[in-house]
Scaffold this motif. Structure first.
Motif, PDB file in Angstrom:
ATOM      1  N   TYR B 198       0.835  -1.199   0.000  1.00 51.15           N
ATOM      2  CA  TYR B 198       0.000   0.000   0.000  1.00 51.15           C
ATOM      3  C   TYR B 198       0.872   1.252   0.000  1.00 51.15           C
ATOM      4  O   TYR B 198       1.827   1.360   0.756  1.00 51.15           O
ATOM      5  CB  TYR B 198      -0.900   0.014   1.239  1.00 51.15           C
ATOM      6  N   LEU B 199       0.530   2.192  -0.876  1.00 42.12           N
ATOM      7  CA  LEU B 199       1.239   3.464  -0.922  1.00 42.12           C
ATOM      8  C   LEU B 199       0.290   4.561  -0.475  1.00 42.12           C
ATOM      9  O   LEU B 199      -0.731   4.787  -1.116  1.00 42.12           O
ATOM     10  CB  LEU B 199       1.695   3.767  -2.356  1.00 42.12           C
ATOM     11  N   PRO B 200       0.584   5.245   0.622  1.00 40.96           N
ATOM     12  CA  PRO B 200      -0.274   6.347   1.041  1.00 40.96           C
ATOM     13  C   PRO B 200      -0.202   7.471  -0.007  1.00 40.96           C
ATOM     14  O   PRO B 200       0.720   7.488  -0.819  1.00 40.96           O
ATOM     15  CB  PRO B 200       0.349   6.822   2.359  1.00 40.96           C
ATOM     16  N   GLY B 201      -1.146   8.377   0.019  1.00 41.16           N
ATOM     17  CA  GLY B 201      -1.092   9.502  -0.911  1.00 41.16           C
ATOM     18  C   GLY B 201      -2.284   9.577  -1.828  1.00 41.16           C
ATOM     19  O   GLY B 201      -2.594  10.636  -2.366  1.00 41.16           O
ATOM     20  N   ARG B 202      -2.963   8.467  -2.010  1.00 36.96           N
ATOM     21  CA  ARG B 202      -4.195   8.503  -2.810  1.00 36.96           C
ATOM     22  C   ARG B 202      -5.292   7.799  -2.010  1.00 36.96           C
ATOM     23  O   ARG B 202      -5.712   6.693  -2.357  1.00 36.96           O
ATOM     24  CB  ARG B 202      -3.985   7.820  -4.165  1.00 36.96           C
ATOM     25  N   ALA B 217      -2.705 -14.024   2.302  1.00 35.10           N
ATOM     26  CA  ALA B 217      -1.829 -13.438   3.334  1.00 35.10           C
ATOM     27  C   ALA B 217      -1.413 -11.989   3.048  1.00 35.10           C
ATOM     28  O   ALA B 217      -1.670 -11.098   3.860  1.00 35.10           O
ATOM     29  CB  ALA B 217      -0.613 -14.329   3.553  1.00 35.10           C
ATOM     30  N   PRO B 218      -0.784 -11.710   1.905  1.00 33.55           N
ATOM     31  CA  PRO B 218      -0.340 -10.332   1.686  1.00 33.55           C
ATOM     32  C   PRO B 218      -1.515  -9.370   1.525  1.00 33.55           C
ATOM     33  O   PRO B 218      -1.413  -8.194   1.878  1.00 33.55           O
ATOM     34  CB  PRO B 218       0.474 -10.419   0.388  1.00 33.55           C
ATOM     35  N   LEU B 219      -2.646  -9.884   1.019  1.00 35.87           N
ATOM     36  CA  LEU B 219      -3.805  -9.021   0.776  1.00 35.87           C
ATOM     37  C   LEU B 219      -4.389  -8.535   2.098  1.00 35.87           C
ATOM     38  O   LEU B 219      -4.821  -7.382   2.210  1.00 35.87           O
ATOM     39  CB  LEU B 219      -4.863  -9.766  -0.045  1.00 35.87           C
ATOM     40  N   ILE B 220      -4.394  -9.426   3.092  1.00 32.84           N
ATOM     41  CA  ILE B 220      -4.867  -9.023   4.419  1.00 32.84           C
ATOM     42  C   ILE B 220      -3.965  -7.939   4.980  1.00 32.84           C
ATOM     43  O   ILE B 220      -4.428  -6.951   5.553  1.00 32.84           O
ATOM     44  CB  ILE B 220      -4.834 -10.235   5.358  1.00 32.84           C
ATOM     45  N   GLY B 221      -2.656  -8.143   4.827  1.00 32.26           N
ATOM     46  CA  GLY B 221      -1.712  -7.139   5.318  1.00 32.26           C
ATOM     47  C   GLY B 221      -1.958  -5.790   4.646  1.00 32.26           C
ATOM     48  O   GLY B 221      -1.998  -4.747   5.304  1.00 32.26           O
ATOM     49  N   ILE B 222      -2.151  -5.816   3.330  1.00 37.18           N
ATOM     50  CA  ILE B 222      -2.373  -4.577   2.578  1.00 37.18           C
ATOM     51  C   ILE B 222      -3.677  -3.912   3.021  1.00 37.18           C
ATOM     52  O   ILE B 222      -3.734  -2.691   3.223  1.00 37.18           O
ATOM     53  CB  ILE B 222      -2.381  -4.877   1.060  1.00 37.18           C
ATOM     54  N   ALA B 223      -4.736  -4.706   3.205  1.00 33.14           N
ATOM     55  CA  ALA B 223      -6.035  -4.147   3.619  1.00 33.14           C
ATOM     56  C   ALA B 223      -5.927  -3.509   5.008  1.00 33.14           C
ATOM     57  O   ALA B 223      -6.379  -2.376   5.217  1.00 33.14           O
ATOM     58  CB  ALA B 223      -7.102  -5.244   3.609  1.00 33.14           C
ATOM     59  N   HIS B 224      -5.303  -4.223   5.955  1.00 39.67           N
ATOM     60  CA  HIS B 224      -5.131  -3.668   7.305  1.00 39.67           C
ATOM     61  C   HIS B 224      -4.307  -2.379   7.264  1.00 39.67           C
ATOM     62  O   HIS B 224      -4.610  -1.402   7.955  1.00 39.67           O
ATOM     63  CB  HIS B 224      -4.427  -4.683   8.214  1.00 39.67           C
ATOM     64  N   ASP B 225      -3.245  -2.413   6.468  1.00 40.98           N
ATOM     65  CA  ASP B 225      -2.348  -1.265   6.364  1.00 40.98           C
ATOM     66  C   ASP B 225      -3.104  -0.052   5.813  1.00 40.98           C
ATOM     67  O   ASP B 225      -3.014   1.063   6.342  1.00 40.98           O
ATOM     68  CB  ASP B 225      -1.178  -1.639   5.446  1.00 40.98           C
ATOM     69  N   LEU B 227      -6.362   0.506   5.803  1.00 41.66           N
ATOM     70  CA  LEU B 227      -7.377   0.980   6.746  1.00 41.66           C
ATOM     71  C   LEU B 227      -6.728   1.751   7.895  1.00 41.66           C
ATOM     72  O   LEU B 227      -7.238   2.786   8.322  1.00 41.66           O
ATOM     73  CB  LEU B 227      -8.195  -0.206   7.279  1.00 41.66           C
ATOM     74  N   ALA B 228      -5.572   1.258   8.368  1.00 35.50           N
ATOM     75  CA  ALA B 228      -4.876   1.951   9.459  1.00 35.50           C
ATOM     76  C   ALA B 228      -4.367   3.313   8.997  1.00 35.50           C
ATOM     77  O   ALA B 228      -4.260   4.260   9.781  1.00 35.50           O
ATOM     78  CB  ALA B 228      -3.715   1.097   9.960  1.00 35.50           C
ATOM     79  N   GLU B 229      -4.078   3.421   7.712  1.00 35.18           N
ATOM     80  CA  GLU B 229      -3.600   4.679   7.142  1.00 35.18           C
ATOM     81  C   GLU B 229      -4.750   5.658   6.932  1.00 35.18           C
ATOM     82  O   GLU B 229      -4.531   6.824   6.626  1.00 35.18           O
ATOM     83  CB  GLU B 229      -2.893   4.367   5.809  1.00 35.18           C
ATOM     84  N   GLY B 230      -5.976   5.183   7.079  1.00 31.43           N
ATOM     85  CA  GLY B 230      -7.139   6.052   6.886  1.00 31.43           C
ATOM     86  C   GLY B 230      -7.647   6.071   5.461  1.00 31.43           C
ATOM     87  O   GLY B 230      -8.289   7.030   5.032  1.00 31.43           O
ATOM     88  N   HIS B 231      -7.360   5.010   4.722  1.00 26.45           N
ATOM     89  CA  HIS B 231      -7.828   4.945   3.335  1.00 26.45           C
ATOM     90  C   HIS B 231      -9.350   5.086   3.306  1.00 26.45           C
ATOM     91  O   HIS B 231     -10.061   4.413   4.044  1.00 26.45           O
ATOM     92  CB  HIS B 231      -7.409   3.613   2.713  1.00 26.45           C
ATOM     93  N   SER B 232      -9.854   5.974   2.432  1.00 22.07           N
ATOM     94  CA  SER B 232     -11.291   6.233   2.413  1.00 22.07           C
ATOM     95  C   SER B 232     -11.983   5.622   1.194  1.00 22.07           C
ATOM     96  O   SER B 232     -13.199   5.468   1.185  1.00 22.07           O
ATOM     97  CB  SER B 232     -11.546   7.740   2.439  1.00 22.07           C
ATOM     98  N   GLY B 233     -11.211   5.274   0.175  1.00 22.27           N
ATOM     99  CA  GLY B 233     -11.800   4.678  -1.023  1.00 22.27           C
ATOM    100  C   GLY B 233     -12.214   3.236  -0.752  1.00 22.27           C
ATOM    101  O   GLY B 233     -11.815   2.643   0.250  1.00 22.27           O
ATOM    102  N   PRO B 234     -13.016   2.672  -1.671  1.00 24.91           N
ATOM    103  CA  PRO B 234     -13.461   1.296  -1.469  1.00 24.91           C
ATOM    104  C   PRO B 234     -12.310   0.290  -1.547  1.00 24.91           C
ATOM    105  O   PRO B 234     -11.410   0.430  -2.378  1.00 24.91           O
ATOM    106  CB  PRO B 234     -14.455   1.071  -2.611  1.00 24.91           C
ATOM    107  N   HIS B 297      -8.080   2.227 -10.667  1.00 26.43           N
ATOM    108  CA  HIS B 297      -7.962   1.274  -9.562  1.00 26.43           C
ATOM    109  C   HIS B 297      -6.507   0.856  -9.351  1.00 26.43           C
ATOM    110  O   HIS B 297      -5.689   0.906 -10.261  1.00 26.43           O
ATOM    111  CB  HIS B 297      -8.751  -0.011  -9.860  1.00 26.43           C
ATOM    112  N   ARG B 298      -6.240   0.416  -8.129  1.00 23.84           N
ATOM    113  CA  ARG B 298      -4.986  -0.262  -7.850  1.00 23.84           C
ATOM    114  C   ARG B 298      -5.349  -1.711  -7.543  1.00 23.84           C
ATOM    115  O   ARG B 298      -6.257  -1.974  -6.744  1.00 23.84           O
ATOM    116  CB  ARG B 298      -4.324   0.395  -6.645  1.00 23.84           C
ATOM    117  N   VAL B 299      -4.681  -2.625  -8.218  1.00 26.30           N
ATOM    118  CA  VAL B 299      -5.071  -4.031  -8.155  1.00 26.30           C
ATOM    119  C   VAL B 299      -3.925  -4.853  -7.576  1.00 26.30           C
ATOM    120  O   VAL B 299      -2.771  -4.706  -7.996  1.00 26.30           O
ATOM    121  CB  VAL B 299      -5.424  -4.555  -9.578  1.00 26.30           C
TER     122      VAL B 299
END
Lengths: 122, 341
Positions: B198-202, B217-225, B227-234, B297-299
């Motif tokens: 995950y890259l913050p900034g967008r 495994a990595p997808l969970i890490g990315i999702a948690h990261d 959300l913790a960063e305050g990602h507001s998009g879907p 999107h970022r996939v």
């Protein structure tokens, strides 16, 4: 305007912007997509980037001999001028979509056309 | 010369000296190609400069900068490079990289069976281990056996490193993890590697995460990261397995979706069984049916390589930029190390 075609068209950022659009058009065209289908899309994109760098008049290490060698396998699988024309059409559409000026587009298409004999190994 | 053109340009024949023997590198070959052609048993896996398992060290001769792409500064300074990316411009003297440069000792904190085929392993590195959620590490057993695993943990949220190990029928490492590995034992870790994080900034960019099996495994890490960063998009996470028991984090992900309005969890079952709340079909098919246009999107893709390759192409044709599609290539193959005396 001064500078090489490559500089006037916007250099590497312009190539990067064009590659994504161009390669998607080529892959979405059922008349030619089988020539570009591969399991390694990153390698294929790099090849498209090298090709676009060349037709944008940019610095590159490709010459006619390389173009011949790179396409010999495709020619033996039936690559012909119809396919070449389809790819050229996608290149032109890409340049239009990016808003490239008409005179620059004409220069790029001229360079692309000049590669036909090498690409088709004639 | 542009970097791509330089990469494609042939180089003249060079010589390698490795373990006292000279080998020729043909103009079209990488160092790794040449060593393998001469029958050497050197470690490698992805051959794309991602997994770093083919790293070597040059004691004489300069290596091209691109062969050191992604390596830590300390490794670069020692002349380490990735043999799969190296088309040498000079003759080179090579040695295997020093272990102490590349590996960090880690202690097993916990091993849990999440399903009959998936174990969750938590590891405590002996020294600070910087990584991004979604990257992967190479895990080495004391006898030298190496496998790569994605990290499911998030640096700012978790004290441990977490990996998910799928039991493979002939998997030497996975069988050992399942049947033998105990808390308190140590392993060595190299890495982290990989650019899919995950890259913050967008914060409003839509994220599409598709994985099957332990590709979760990595997808969970990315999702948690995110959300913790305050990602507001879907953030849409599709997890596919054949059987219901393979949805090994079903409850955690369901709860996560209840806590965050912008996070949606889509469990998918490709086998004949049906389960309440699960979509029938493959994760990637469901994902692309729901998301026909992926412009902007970022996939992130992880799992079975043919799924990943097909989904990568589908995501690109659906409008995602290639630079916005992250899929670290994994090949399920034996990774053997050269025995050392």
């Amino acid at each position: 305007m001064s500078g090489s075609l490559y500089e006037r068209i916007g250099g590497e950022p312009a190539v990067d912007a064009a590659v994504d659009l161009f390669y998607r058009k080529v892959l979405s065209d059922p008349s030619i997509s089988h020539f570009f289908d591969t399991t390694d899309m990153d390698a294929q994109r790099n090849k498209q980037k090298a090709f676009l760098t060349m037709v944008f008049g940019g610095p590159n290490a490709y010459d006619g001999k390389d173009l011949r060698a790179a396409h010999a396998g495709l020619v033996s699988r039936g690559l012909n001028e119809t396919h070449f024309g389809a790819v050229a059409g996608h290149l032109q559409a890409t340049l239009q979509e990016l808003g490239v000026a008409e005179d620059l587009t004409a220069e790029v298409m001229g360079i692309a056309a000049s590669t036909q004999d090498d690409v088709l190994n004639r | 010369m542009s970097s791509v053109a330089a990469e494609l340009a042939p180089t003249p024949t060079r010589r390698l000296r490795f373990a006292g023997v000279e080998y020729e590198v043909l103009p079209t070959e990488t160092v790794l190609d040449a060593l393998l052609r001469h029958g050497l048993d050197v470690p490698y896996s992805c051959r794309k400069g991602v997994c770093q398992s083919c790293m070597m060290r040059a004691t004489d001769g300069a290596v091209p900068a691109m062969a050191q792409h992604g390596l830590k500064d300390t490794l670069r300074d020692h002349g380490c490079f990735l043999s799969c990316l190296c088309r040498p411009k000079d003759d080179l003297d090579l040695v295997a990289p020093d272990d102490e440069l590349a590996f960090v000792r880690a202690t097993v904190a916990r091993v849990e069976r999440m399903s009959p085929a998936v174990a969750r392993v938590r590891l405590t590195p002996a020294e600070p281990f910087e990584y991004h959620a979604g990257q992967f590490v190479s895990l080495r057993r004391s006898d030298g056996l190496i496998r790569s695993y994605s990290l499911a943990s998030v640096p700012r949220l978790d004290d441990h490193l977490e990996i998910h190990v799928k039991r493979l029928s002939c998997g030497e490492m996975s069988s050992w993890v399942f049947d033998r590995l105990q808390p308190g034992e140590t392993v060595d870790l190299a890495g982290p590697n990989g650019t899919g994080y995950y890259l913050p900034g967008r914060p409003d960019q839509p994220l599409l995460l598709i994985g099957n099996g332990t590709g979760l495994a990595p997808l969970i890490g990315i999702a948690h990261d995110a959300l913790a960063e305050g990602h507001s998009g879907p953030i849409d996470l599709y997890h596919g397995t054949r059987h219901g028991e393979g949805l090994y984090l079903h409850r955690d992900l369901t709860e996560l979706a209840e806590r965050h309005d912008n996070f949606r969890y889509h469990p998918c079952l490709s086998g004949p069984a049906r389960m309440k709340g699960c979509r029938p079909g493959r994760a990637e098919e469901m994902a692309f049916a729901d998301h026909a246009a992926l412009d902007g999107h970022r996939v992130f893709l992880c799992g079975y390589p043919p799924m990943v390759e097909a989904a990568k192409k589908a995501a690109y044709l659906a409008g995602a930029r290639l630079d916005d599609i992250h899929a670290d290539p994994f090949e399920l193959r034996e990774l053997r190390r050269v025995p050392r005396d």
